[in-house]
Design a protein around this motif. Structure first.
Motif, PDB file in Angstrom:
ATOM      1  N   GLN A 162       0.693  -1.166  -0.078  1.00  0.00           N
ATOM      2  CA  GLN A 162      -0.110  -0.002  -0.056  1.00  0.00           C
ATOM      3  C   GLN A 162       0.903   1.251  -0.132  1.00  0.00           C
ATOM      4  O   GLN A 162       2.053   1.258   0.383  1.00  0.00           O
ATOM      5  CB  GLN A 162      -0.970  -0.026   1.136  1.00  0.00           C
ATOM      6  N   CYS A 163       0.265   2.243  -0.489  1.00  0.00           N
ATOM      7  CA  CYS A 163       0.984   3.891  -0.489  1.00  0.00           C
ATOM      8  C   CYS A 163       1.404   3.986   0.738  1.00  0.00           C
ATOM      9  O   CYS A 163       0.462   4.080   1.874  1.00  0.00           O
ATOM     10  CB  CYS A 163       0.215   4.610  -1.288  1.00  0.00           C
ATOM     11  N   VAL A 164       2.728   4.454   1.166  1.00  0.00           N
ATOM     12  CA  VAL A 164       3.202   4.721   2.473  1.00  0.00           C
ATOM     13  C   VAL A 164       2.570   6.138   2.718  1.00  0.00           C
ATOM     14  O   VAL A 164       2.775   6.570   3.905  1.00  0.00           O
ATOM     15  CB  VAL A 164       4.865   4.706   2.599  1.00  0.00           C
ATOM     16  N   GLY A 165       2.140   6.856   1.766  1.00  0.00           N
ATOM     17  CA  GLY A 165       1.658   8.389   1.911  1.00  0.00           C
ATOM     18  C   GLY A 165       0.146   8.182   2.463  1.00  0.00           C
ATOM     19  O   GLY A 165      -0.059   8.787   3.400  1.00  0.00           O
ATOM     20  N   CYS A 166      -0.782   7.365   1.716  1.00  0.00           N
ATOM     21  CA  CYS A 166      -2.037   7.671   1.835  1.00  0.00           C
ATOM     22  C   CYS A 166      -2.669   6.195   2.175  1.00  0.00           C
ATOM     23  O   CYS A 166      -3.867   6.193   2.270  1.00  0.00           O
ATOM     24  CB  CYS A 166      -2.905   8.216   0.853  1.00  0.00           C
ATOM     25  N   GLY A 167      -1.908   4.962   2.167  1.00  0.00           N
ATOM     26  CA  GLY A 167      -2.655   3.774   2.317  1.00  0.00           C
ATOM     27  C   GLY A 167      -3.337   3.175   1.032  1.00  0.00           C
ATOM     28  O   GLY A 167      -3.865   1.885   1.207  1.00  0.00           O
ATOM     29  N   LEU A 184       4.804   4.653  -3.204  1.00  0.00           N
ATOM     30  CA  LEU A 184       4.005   5.783  -3.150  1.00  0.00           C
ATOM     31  C   LEU A 184       3.148   5.644  -4.280  1.00  0.00           C
ATOM     32  O   LEU A 184       3.612   5.411  -5.338  1.00  0.00           O
ATOM     33  CB  LEU A 184       4.662   7.199  -3.144  1.00  0.00           C
ATOM     34  N   CYS A 185       1.999   6.280  -4.329  1.00  0.00           N
ATOM     35  CA  CYS A 185       1.052   6.429  -5.419  1.00  0.00           C
ATOM     36  C   CYS A 185       1.330   7.845  -5.916  1.00  0.00           C
ATOM     37  O   CYS A 185       2.016   8.745  -5.656  1.00  0.00           O
ATOM     38  CB  CYS A 185      -0.292   6.480  -4.989  1.00  0.00           C
ATOM     39  N   HIS A 186       0.761   8.000  -7.299  1.00  0.00           N
ATOM     40  CA  HIS A 186       1.061   9.077  -8.047  1.00  0.00           C
ATOM     41  C   HIS A 186       0.805  10.458  -7.248  1.00  0.00           C
ATOM     42  O   HIS A 186       1.468  11.416  -7.431  1.00  0.00           O
ATOM     43  CB  HIS A 186       0.177   9.240  -9.385  1.00  0.00           C
ATOM     44  N   ASP A 187      -0.313  10.453  -6.429  1.00  0.00           N
ATOM     45  CA  ASP A 187      -0.834  11.973  -5.792  1.00  0.00           C
ATOM     46  C   ASP A 187       0.235  12.026  -4.521  1.00  0.00           C
ATOM     47  O   ASP A 187       0.321  13.207  -4.472  1.00  0.00           O
ATOM     48  CB  ASP A 187      -2.169  11.662  -5.179  1.00  0.00           C
ATOM     49  N   CYS A 188       0.830  10.871  -4.049  1.00  0.00           N
ATOM     50  CA  CYS A 188       1.918  11.100  -3.012  1.00  0.00           C
ATOM     51  C   CYS A 188       3.254  11.282  -3.309  1.00  0.00           C
ATOM     52  O   CYS A 188       3.916  11.620  -2.557  1.00  0.00           O
ATOM     53  CB  CYS A 188       1.415   9.882  -2.062  1.00  0.00           C
ATOM     54  N   HIS A 189       3.473  11.030  -4.518  1.00  0.00           N
ATOM     55  CA  HIS A 189       4.952  10.755  -4.759  1.00  0.00           C
ATOM     56  C   HIS A 189       5.669  12.119  -4.560  1.00  0.00           C
ATOM     57  O   HIS A 189       7.056  11.941  -4.341  1.00  0.00           O
ATOM     58  CB  HIS A 189       5.226  10.196  -6.325  1.00  0.00           C
TER      59      HIS A 189
HETATM   60 ZN   LIG Z   1      -0.884   7.667  -1.812  1.00  0.00          ZN
END
Ligand SMILES: [Zn+2]
Length: 264
Positions: A162-167, A184-189
């Protein structure tokens, strides 16, 4: 430990299995070995006279040798008094490529493990890796698996699910952040400007390497570009955790250059 306690331990003998991770020369004929033991963790011990021929502990002082040692505890440094070889791993030393990777595996273990920190799981893992190094087909892939698993056993498993920024658990684009310890996902990178864009193929291989056993991973085929991404990601990941430029990584580069030269 107080000096008094040290005094009490002086001259005690102990027996332990251990693998030779490295050495440096001492005086005219001795070596200080760095040993890795299931009972003691990483320790240093003097091997007296092993730079002379026909020394009784010569064979057991070779790099990667796995032996049962009888060791005399000293005030400052322990001294090897006897050893009985269990596995010499001579095949690793016979081949330049496996030697280079063996040195790298040992160095990575040395720099990521504190002295006298007993860890039987880590010992079993390292011993198994050395057995596999003698017969594994694609040693570069073995090396990536070793890196992922070694870091995981040391408590630094990367978050790969899962994304370490938002899950978030599903991704359009995937980034790997060494500083944040996972994907990280695109939104959190943007939270880590050094995060590296990786493909879903690379992520899948990383997940397999983290979760699978060596037996399950033997024969794992990896596309060339995936192998390159894995190397980029894991080089940074390792550097982040061991905070140490590894001398042997340069040696591997040189050996690989030689191999490329030979195949032409
Ligand atoms: Zn994220």
């Amino acid at each position: 430990m107080t000096n008094q306690q040290r005094g009490k331990l002086y001259m005690a003998l102990y027996r332990t299995d251990a693998i030779v991770l490295g050495y440096r020369n001492l005086g005219e004929a001795d070596k200080i070995l760095t040993l890795f033991s299931p009972d003691k963790g990483k320790i240093h011990a003097v091997a007296r006279g092993v730079r002379r021929p026909r020394n009784p502990i010569l064979a057991g002082s070779q790099l990667f040798s796995y032996s049962n040692f009888l060791i005399l505890e000293g005030r400052n440094l322990d001294t090897i008094s006897q050893c009985e070889i269990k596995e010499s791993f001579y095949k690793i030393r016979q081949n330049l490529e496996s030697m280079a990777y063996g040195l790298y595996f040992a160095e990575l273990l040395r720099v990521s493990t504190p002295l006298e920190d007993k860890n039987q799981e880590l010992f079993r893992f390292f011993l198994k890796t050395m057995y596999l190094l003698q017969k594994w087909e694609n040693i570069e892939i073995l090396s990536r698996i070793y890196e992922v698993k070694l870091m995981a056993i040391q408590g630094f498993a990367p978050e790969l699910f899962q994304c370490v920024g938002c899950g978030r658990k599903s991704f359009d684009k995937i980034y790997f952040s060494t500083a944040m310890g996972g994907i990280l996902c695109h939104d959190c990178h943007g939270k880590d400007t050094k995060a590296i864009n990786i493909t879903s193929d690379t992520l899948n291989v990383l997940r397999k390497m983290l979760m699978g056993t060596y037996e399950e991973l033997e024969g794992l085929r990896v596309k060339k570009y995936v192998a390159e991404q894995l190397k980029d990601v894991l080089d940074l990941f390792i550097l982040h955790h061991v905070d140490h430029k590894l001398k042997t990584a340069e040696f591997i580069k040189d050996v690989n250059k030689l191999n490329i030269g030979n195949s032409k």
